[in-house]
Design a protein around this motif. Structure first.
Motif, mmCIF file in Angstrom:
data_model
loop_
_atom_site.group_PDB
_atom_site.id
_atom_site.type_symbol
_atom_site.label_atom_id
_atom_site.label_comp_id
_atom_site.label_asym_id
_atom_site.label_seq_id
_atom_site.Cartn_x
_atom_site.Cartn_y
_atom_site.Cartn_z
ATOM 1 N N GLY A 167 3.977 7.002 87.014
ATOM 2 C CA GLY A 167 2.654 6.678 86.928
ATOM 3 C C GLY A 167 1.791 7.641 86.915
ATOM 4 N N LYS A 168 1.999 8.995 87.086
ATOM 5 C CA LYS A 168 1.246 10.105 87.009
ATOM 6 C C LYS A 168 1.440 11.082 85.957
ATOM 7 C CE LYS A 168 -0.535 8.503 90.988
ATOM 8 N NZ LYS A 168 -1.837 8.064 91.276
ATOM 9 N N GLN A 169 0.372 11.828 85.595
ATOM 10 C CA GLN A 169 0.678 13.012 84.902
ATOM 11 C C GLN A 169 0.701 14.325 85.352
ATOM 12 O OE1 GLN A 169 1.224 11.461 81.259
ATOM 13 N NE2 GLN A 169 0.181 13.617 81.116
ATOM 14 N N PHE A 170 1.416 15.058 85.065
ATOM 15 C CA PHE A 170 1.657 16.500 85.732
ATOM 16 C C PHE A 170 1.723 17.465 84.621
ATOM 17 C CE2 PHE A 170 4.112 13.406 88.143
ATOM 18 C CZ PHE A 170 3.655 13.722 89.160
ATOM 19 N N ALA A 171 0.963 18.812 84.909
ATOM 20 C CA ALA A 171 0.973 19.909 84.027
ATOM 21 C C ALA A 171 2.361 20.472 83.696
ATOM 22 C CB ALA A 171 -0.155 20.818 84.451
ATOM 23 N N THR A 172 3.136 20.312 84.530
ATOM 24 C CA THR A 172 4.806 20.884 84.384
ATOM 25 C C THR A 172 5.692 19.834 85.041
ATOM 26 O OG1 THR A 172 5.829 22.971 85.331
ATOM 27 C CG2 THR A 172 4.214 21.971 86.777
ATOM 28 N N PRO A 173 6.837 20.033 84.374
ATOM 29 C CA PRO A 173 8.100 19.451 84.978
ATOM 30 C C PRO A 173 8.794 20.171 85.901
ATOM 31 C CG PRO A 173 8.734 20.645 83.190
ATOM 32 C CD PRO A 173 7.532 20.938 83.456
ATOM 33 N N ILE A 174 8.179 20.930 86.738
ATOM 34 C CA ILE A 174 8.834 21.773 87.669
ATOM 35 C C ILE A 174 8.176 21.577 88.975
ATOM 36 C CG2 ILE A 174 9.347 24.053 88.641
ATOM 37 C CD1 ILE A 174 9.148 24.999 85.593
ATOM 38 N N PHE A 175 8.894 20.981 90.279
ATOM 39 C CA PHE A 175 8.362 20.467 91.318
ATOM 40 C C PHE A 175 8.880 21.011 92.472
ATOM 41 C CE2 PHE A 175 8.245 16.082 89.060
ATOM 42 C CZ PHE A 175 7.062 16.474 88.413
ATOM 43 N N ALA A 204 3.955 22.447 104.547
ATOM 44 C CA ALA A 204 3.544 21.334 104.014
ATOM 45 C C ALA A 204 2.180 21.637 103.335
ATOM 46 C CB ALA A 204 3.707 20.004 104.650
ATOM 47 N N GLU A 205 1.482 22.067 104.260
ATOM 48 C CA GLU A 205 -0.017 22.476 103.570
ATOM 49 C C GLU A 205 0.011 23.616 102.505
ATOM 50 O OE1 GLU A 205 -2.869 21.727 107.640
ATOM 51 O OE2 GLU A 205 -2.084 23.737 106.971
ATOM 52 N N ALA A 206 0.891 24.226 102.627
ATOM 53 C CA ALA A 206 1.235 25.591 101.506
ATOM 54 C C ALA A 206 1.537 24.714 100.242
ATOM 55 C CB ALA A 206 2.107 26.464 101.999
ATOM 56 N N VAL A 207 3.040 23.997 100.286
ATOM 57 C CA VAL A 207 3.445 23.612 99.287
ATOM 58 C C VAL A 207 2.599 22.477 98.677
ATOM 59 C CG1 VAL A 207 5.835 24.258 99.722
ATOM 60 C CG2 VAL A 207 5.207 22.079 100.459
ATOM 61 N N VAL A 208 2.254 21.302 99.600
ATOM 62 C CA VAL A 208 1.411 20.424 98.755
ATOM 63 C C VAL A 208 0.070 20.917 98.065
ATOM 64 C CG1 VAL A 208 -0.037 18.296 99.358
ATOM 65 C CG2 VAL A 208 2.426 18.552 100.615
ATOM 66 N N THR A 209 -0.666 21.829 98.780
ATOM 67 C CA THR A 209 -1.873 22.254 98.218
ATOM 68 C C THR A 209 -1.480 23.246 96.937
ATOM 69 O OG1 THR A 209 -2.955 22.093 100.169
ATOM 70 C CG2 THR A 209 -4.004 23.487 98.566
ATOM 71 N N GLY A 210 -0.611 24.044 97.175
ATOM 72 C CA GLY A 210 -0.096 24.928 96.080
ATOM 73 C C GLY A 210 0.127 24.615 94.658
ATOM 74 N N THR A 211 1.268 23.534 95.013
ATOM 75 C CA THR A 211 1.599 22.680 93.617
ATOM 76 C C THR A 211 0.546 21.656 93.155
ATOM 77 O OG1 THR A 211 2.684 20.957 95.171
ATOM 78 C CG2 THR A 211 4.201 22.540 94.498
ATOM 79 N N SER A 216 1.243 20.319 89.689
ATOM 80 C CA SER A 216 2.790 19.956 89.936
ATOM 81 C C SER A 216 2.572 19.520 91.224
ATOM 82 C CB SER A 216 3.414 21.178 90.142
ATOM 83 O OG SER A 216 5.119 20.811 90.543
ATOM 84 N N VAL A 217 3.784 18.727 92.024
ATOM 85 C CA VAL A 217 3.690 18.134 93.133
ATOM 86 C C VAL A 217 5.020 18.634 93.914
ATOM 87 C CG1 VAL A 217 5.215 16.134 92.282
ATOM 88 C CG2 VAL A 217 3.617 15.782 93.924
ATOM 89 N N ALA A 218 4.688 18.294 95.250
ATOM 90 C CA ALA A 218 5.830 18.741 96.192
ATOM 91 C C ALA A 218 6.455 17.658 96.645
ATOM 92 C CB ALA A 218 5.222 19.640 97.397
ATOM 93 N N PHE A 219 7.901 17.602 96.882
ATOM 94 C CA PHE A 219 8.691 16.727 97.650
ATOM 95 C C PHE A 219 8.615 17.299 99.031
ATOM 96 C CE2 PHE A 219 9.445 15.320 93.587
ATOM 97 C CZ PHE A 219 10.307 14.005 93.446
ATOM 98 N N THR A 220 8.073 16.368 99.968
ATOM 99 C CA THR A 220 7.900 16.890 101.366
ATOM 100 C C THR A 220 9.273 16.321 102.187
ATOM 101 O OG1 THR A 220 6.719 15.122 102.164
ATOM 102 C CG2 THR A 220 5.625 17.270 101.554
ATOM 103 N N GLY A 221 9.824 17.572 103.074
ATOM 104 C CA GLY A 221 11.078 17.146 103.913
ATOM 105 C C GLY A 221 10.949 16.344 105.146
ATOM 106 N N GLY A 272 -2.855 11.402 98.957
ATOM 107 C CA GLY A 272 -1.402 10.885 98.424
ATOM 108 C C GLY A 272 -0.518 11.687 97.583
ATOM 109 N N TRP A 273 -1.168 12.722 97.106
ATOM 110 C CA TRP A 273 -0.585 13.708 96.138
ATOM 111 C C TRP A 273 0.630 14.512 96.795
ATOM 112 C CZ3 TRP A 273 -1.372 13.161 91.174
ATOM 113 C CH2 TRP A 273 -0.934 13.853 90.277
ATOM 114 N N GLY A 274 1.677 13.707 96.777
ATOM 115 C CA GLY A 274 3.189 14.229 97.368
ATOM 116 C C GLY A 274 4.084 12.969 97.308
ATOM 117 N N VAL A 275 5.294 13.565 97.636
ATOM 118 C CA VAL A 275 6.710 12.724 97.332
ATOM 119 C C VAL A 275 7.255 12.665 99.029
ATOM 120 C CG1 VAL A 275 8.761 11.988 96.349
ATOM 121 C CG2 VAL A 275 6.821 12.707 94.988
#
Length: 340
Positions: A77-85, A106-113, A118-123, A143-146
């Motif tokens: 349900g979201k639009q992404f500029a790239t299919p690389i996460f 998490a701050e680095a990958v969530v903010t940077g993507t 893009s978006v980050a899946f967090t661990g 909420g921008w993360g998985v």
């Protein structure tokens, strides 16, 4: 900041656990678990890289009218500029180094993507903060993360799903293969193998799109689809859960053929460039996850390093699309690669 500076700073921050090799092929770090390496001999991690690099080749097609490539993707349900996460990575200090914590990674990958579209899946990991601290970062990002759940007991799974819903996360994921990690028994909360019924129960617990990560065969892909998941992630956990396994690129086409369009199909494993991402898209993936290089980008340059890396691999994907006659992601198909 340049890519060379990011690599130099990452090499200093990650030594000796990760040496930031010129080619990240899993050989130097084989057996380093906890750590960035592969399980046992490291053969599966190495095969992820080598099969994709040596056996999946791209076919050039340039007899066409000029066009602008379009990498945009709609997912969950979201639009992404790239299919690389960014793939989920947890237990940061145990696997990599103390220069970053669960929160600062998490701050680095969530903010940077997010900055790169893009978006980050967090661990997650062996203690509660591995999941909860990245989730707090997702809250701060609107909420921008998985968030990626571990295969905990079902009561804890539901509790963490409710927290993810409160965070307004884009989606949730569960890497079910972490039950096979060598250090899984050291987790604060037990990691348990999940059945098809378990996946069905989890999918029914929430309205959030639910991805199940760790699918490596067509029959299990079908079981997951029948359980009602939104998507599957073809992954062997970077070769960290099973020695002498097949690469994700080898099994991806048969998995896509088995599930068709019933579920979204994402894939990871051995992806180091936009060309590699193109290969997995051609083999059947809707989107691609990258793990180890994102850790290097985060340790070497924080959010800026992650943004630059995302933009770099996306530019490489665009270039590959242009040289193969693919204007949009939907144009990419099996005819654009050859298995040799």
């Amino acid at each position: 900041m340049t890519c060379a500076e990011i690599l130099e700073q990452a090499r200093a921050a990650l030594s000796p656990r990760c040496t930031v090799c010129p080619v990240c092929n899993g050989r130097a770090c084989a057996g380093r678990i906890p750590g960035p390496g592969g399980k046992g001999t490291g053969a599966t991690a190495q095969r992820n890289f080598s099969y994709l690099a040596e056996h999946v080749k791209v076919e050039q097609r340039v007899l066409r009218a000029p066009f602008e490539t379009d990498c945009t993707l709609e997912l969950a349900g979201k639009q992404f500029a790239t299919p690389i996460f960014a793939a989920p990575i947890g237990l940061i200090e145990g696997n990599y180094a103390s220069h970053l914590t669960e929160r600062t990674y998490a701050e680095a990958v969530v903010t940077g993507t997010q900055q790169a579209g893009s978006v980050a899946f967090t661990g997650g990991g062996s203690y509660d903060g591995c999941f909860l601290e990245p989730l707090e970062v997702i809250v701060q990002a609107g909420g921008w993360g998985v968030p990626t759940l571990k295969p905990w007991r079902m009561e804890l799974v539901e509790e963490r799903i409710r927290l993810s819903e409160q965070a307004h996360a884009i989606a949730i994921a569960m890497d079910i293969d972490t039950a096979g990690l060598p250090h899984a028994n050291k987790s604060t909360n037990a990691l348990l193998f999940k059945s098809q019924d378990d996946l069905r129960r989890i999918a029914e617990m929430t309205e959030l799109p639910f991805f199940v990560k760790g699918i490596m065969t067509a029959d299990e892909a079908v079981l997951a689809a029948e359980a009602g998941v939104y998507g599957i992630i073809v992954s062997n956990h970077g070769g960290r859960v099973l020695d002498h396994g097949l690469s994700t690129a080898e099994v991806l086409p048969e998995i896509r053929a088995a599930v068709g369009k019933r579920v979204k199909v994402l894939a990871d494993g051995g992806v180091r460039s936009g060309v590699d991402a193109f290969k997995l898209l051609a083999l059947g993936a809707d989107a691609v996850l990258i793990g180890r290089p994102y850790a290097i980008a985060a340790f070497g340059g924080g959010a800026e390093g992650v943004r630059l890396y995302t933009e770099k691999v996306t530019a490489e994907l665009r270039d590959t699309m242009a040289m193969t006659g693919c204007r949009t992601l939907s144009d990419i198909s099996a005819k654009h690669v050859r298995i040799v």
